[in-house]
Design a protein around this motif. Structure first.
Motif, PDB file in Angstrom:
ATOM      1  N   UNK A 184       0.902  -1.259   0.015  1.00  0.00           N
ATOM      2  CA  UNK A 184       0.161  -0.057   0.130  1.00  0.00           C
ATOM      3  C   UNK A 184       0.778   1.176   0.056  1.00  0.00           C
ATOM      4  N   UNK A 185       1.941   1.204   0.762  1.00  0.00           N
ATOM      5  CA  UNK A 185       2.843   2.484   0.776  1.00  0.00           C
ATOM      6  C   UNK A 185       3.534   2.674  -0.614  1.00  0.00           C
ATOM      7  N   UNK A 186       3.883   1.510  -1.344  1.00  0.00           N
ATOM      8  CA  UNK A 186       4.544   1.433  -2.496  1.00  0.00           C
ATOM      9  C   UNK A 186       3.584   2.107  -3.467  1.00  0.00           C
ATOM     10  N   UNK A 187       2.247   1.659  -3.418  1.00  0.00           N
ATOM     11  CA  UNK A 187       1.137   2.185  -4.392  1.00  0.00           C
ATOM     12  C   UNK A 187       1.112   3.715  -4.110  1.00  0.00           C
ATOM     13  N   UNK A 188       0.747   4.065  -3.087  1.00  0.00           N
ATOM     14  CA  UNK A 188       0.523   5.620  -2.831  1.00  0.00           C
ATOM     15  C   UNK A 188       1.529   6.141  -3.469  1.00  0.00           C
ATOM     16  N   UNK A 189       3.021   5.955  -3.214  1.00  0.00           N
ATOM     17  CA  UNK A 189       3.849   6.792  -3.653  1.00  0.00           C
ATOM     18  C   UNK A 189       3.976   6.458  -5.293  1.00  0.00           C
ATOM     19  N   UNK A 190       3.857   5.462  -5.737  1.00  0.00           N
ATOM     20  CA  UNK A 190       3.759   5.246  -7.268  1.00  0.00           C
ATOM     21  C   UNK A 190       2.412   5.959  -7.801  1.00  0.00           C
ATOM     22  N   UNK A 191       1.396   6.214  -7.258  1.00  0.00           N
ATOM     23  CA  UNK A 191       0.574   7.210  -7.768  1.00  0.00           C
ATOM     24  C   UNK A 191       1.166   8.597  -7.671  1.00  0.00           C
ATOM     25  N   UNK A 192       1.637   8.955  -6.639  1.00  0.00           N
ATOM     26  CA  UNK A 192       2.092  10.264  -6.564  1.00  0.00           C
ATOM     27  C   UNK A 192       3.049  10.688  -7.611  1.00  0.00           C
ATOM     28  N   UNK A 193       3.855   9.651  -7.998  1.00  0.00           N
ATOM     29  CA  UNK A 193       4.990   9.692  -8.960  1.00  0.00           C
ATOM     30  C   UNK A 193       4.580   9.823 -10.145  1.00  0.00           C
ATOM     31  N   UNK A 194       3.435   8.911 -10.559  1.00  0.00           N
ATOM     32  CA  UNK A 194       2.715   8.882 -11.855  1.00  0.00           C
ATOM     33  C   UNK A 194       2.042  10.040 -12.097  1.00  0.00           C
TER      34      UNK A 194
ATOM     35  N   UNK B 121       4.334   0.405  -9.219  1.00  0.00           N
ATOM     36  CA  UNK B 121       3.147  -0.311  -9.469  1.00  0.00           C
ATOM     37  C   UNK B 121       3.396  -1.669  -9.576  1.00  0.00           C
ATOM     38  N   UNK B 122       4.241  -2.197 -10.281  1.00  0.00           N
ATOM     39  CA  UNK B 122       4.599  -3.709 -10.620  1.00  0.00           C
ATOM     40  C   UNK B 122       5.227  -4.018  -9.443  1.00  0.00           C
ATOM     41  N   UNK B 123       6.124  -3.279  -8.675  1.00  0.00           N
ATOM     42  CA  UNK B 123       6.607  -3.847  -7.461  1.00  0.00           C
ATOM     43  C   UNK B 123       5.631  -4.044  -6.412  1.00  0.00           C
ATOM     44  N   UNK B 124       4.608  -3.131  -6.211  1.00  0.00           N
ATOM     45  CA  UNK B 124       3.687  -3.220  -5.549  1.00  0.00           C
ATOM     46  C   UNK B 124       2.719  -4.599  -5.556  1.00  0.00           C
ATOM     47  N   UNK B 125       2.558  -4.866  -6.961  1.00  0.00           N
ATOM     48  CA  UNK B 125       1.680  -6.248  -7.128  1.00  0.00           C
ATOM     49  C   UNK B 125       2.484  -7.123  -6.935  1.00  0.00           C
ATOM     50  N   UNK B 126       3.968  -7.335  -7.207  1.00  0.00           N
ATOM     51  CA  UNK B 126       4.530  -8.371  -6.823  1.00  0.00           C
ATOM     52  C   UNK B 126       4.714  -8.438  -5.136  1.00  0.00           C
ATOM     53  N   UNK B 127       4.552  -7.428  -4.471  1.00  0.00           N
ATOM     54  CA  UNK B 127       4.715  -7.342  -2.833  1.00  0.00           C
ATOM     55  C   UNK B 127       3.552  -8.487  -2.415  1.00  0.00           C
ATOM     56  N   UNK B 128       2.406  -7.809  -3.120  1.00  0.00           N
ATOM     57  CA  UNK B 128       0.952  -8.278  -2.850  1.00  0.00           C
ATOM     58  C   UNK B 128       0.955  -9.806  -2.997  1.00  0.00           C
ATOM     59  N   UNK B 129       1.533 -10.255  -4.148  1.00  0.00           N
ATOM     60  CA  UNK B 129       1.591 -11.662  -4.515  1.00  0.00           C
ATOM     61  C   UNK B 129       2.380 -12.513  -3.597  1.00  0.00           C
ATOM     62  N   UNK B 130       3.697 -12.258  -3.462  1.00  0.00           N
ATOM     63  CA  UNK B 130       4.616 -12.700  -2.567  1.00  0.00           C
ATOM     64  C   UNK B 130       4.092 -12.783  -1.020  1.00  0.00           C
ATOM     65  N   UNK B 131       3.452 -11.708  -0.559  1.00  0.00           N
ATOM     66  CA  UNK B 131       3.047 -11.672   0.498  1.00  0.00           C
ATOM     67  C   UNK B 131       1.814 -12.687   0.896  1.00  0.00           C
ATOM     68  N   UNK B 132       0.740 -12.800  -0.137  1.00  0.00           N
ATOM     69  CA  UNK B 132      -0.163 -13.716   0.242  1.00  0.00           C
ATOM     70  C   UNK B 132       0.231 -15.156   0.231  1.00  0.00           C
TER      71      UNK B 132
ATOM     72  N   UNK C 127      13.952  -9.878   1.017  1.00  0.00           N
ATOM     73  CA  UNK C 127      13.994  -8.759   2.092  1.00  0.00           C
ATOM     74  C   UNK C 127      14.831  -7.716   1.543  1.00  0.00           C
ATOM     75  N   UNK C 128      16.000  -8.037   0.875  1.00  0.00           N
ATOM     76  CA  UNK C 128      16.712  -6.826   0.220  1.00  0.00           C
ATOM     77  C   UNK C 128      15.831  -5.933  -0.846  1.00  0.00           C
ATOM     78  N   UNK C 129      15.084  -6.921  -1.785  1.00  0.00           N
ATOM     79  CA  UNK C 129      14.643  -6.208  -2.814  1.00  0.00           C
ATOM     80  C   UNK C 129      13.200  -5.389  -2.448  1.00  0.00           C
ATOM     81  N   UNK C 130      12.701  -5.617  -1.297  1.00  0.00           N
ATOM     82  CA  UNK C 130      11.547  -4.977  -0.603  1.00  0.00           C
ATOM     83  C   UNK C 130      11.992  -3.725  -0.123  1.00  0.00           C
ATOM     84  N   UNK C 131      13.146  -3.846   0.472  1.00  0.00           N
ATOM     85  CA  UNK C 131      13.640  -2.611   1.204  1.00  0.00           C
ATOM     86  C   UNK C 131      14.265  -1.724  -0.019  1.00  0.00           C
ATOM     87  N   UNK C 132      14.894  -2.182  -0.911  1.00  0.00           N
ATOM     88  CA  UNK C 132      15.121  -1.204  -1.981  1.00  0.00           C
ATOM     89  C   UNK C 132      14.337  -0.670  -2.647  1.00  0.00           C
ATOM     90  N   UNK C 133      12.902  -1.387  -2.782  1.00  0.00           N
ATOM     91  CA  UNK C 133      11.917  -0.708  -3.551  1.00  0.00           C
ATOM     92  C   UNK C 133      11.283   0.155  -2.833  1.00  0.00           C
TER      93      UNK C 133
END
Length: 111
Positions: free
Chosen positions: A27-37, A56-67, A89-95
């Protein structure tokens, strides 16, 4: 003499907490993505718009991996839930860092 079967695994709420934390991160990633877009599109900044699309793509990946991870930890799948890989963990931290920088950049571009 037969040995007793191992006790049933009681995952408690670990799977639910894990899935919720991944959802909050997404959700945090999506909010920032929408601001950036929005900022990138309005100001014509191609780099900011591209960063928004990547987020946005990273947020979708985070939701899929998390579920998937949440289901595994809750015991609803037959796979043994290993510890989260350090690469994930490193990819999510960098994202998340990219999302923060992009969010700040979108605010600065807007002014």
């Amino acid at each position: 003499m037969t040995s007793a079967p191992p006790p049933a695994r009681d995952p408690g709420l670990q799977g639910e907490r894990t899935a919720l934390s991944w959802t909050r991160t997404a959700l945090v990633i999506v909010v920032n993505a929408l601001l950036a877009l929005r900022s990138g599109w309005v100001s014509g900044q191609l780099l900011l718009t591209a960063a928004g699309i990547v987020l946005v793509a990273a947020a979708i990946g985070a939701v899929l991996y998390g579920s998937r991870r949440g289901r595994a930890l809750a015991g609803r799948t037959h796979e043994v839930p290993p510890a989260a890989p350090t690469t994930a963990i490193a990819i999510v931290a960098a994202t998340t860092l990219l999302a923060c920088v992009t969010g700040i950049a979108s605010v600065l571009v807007a002014h």
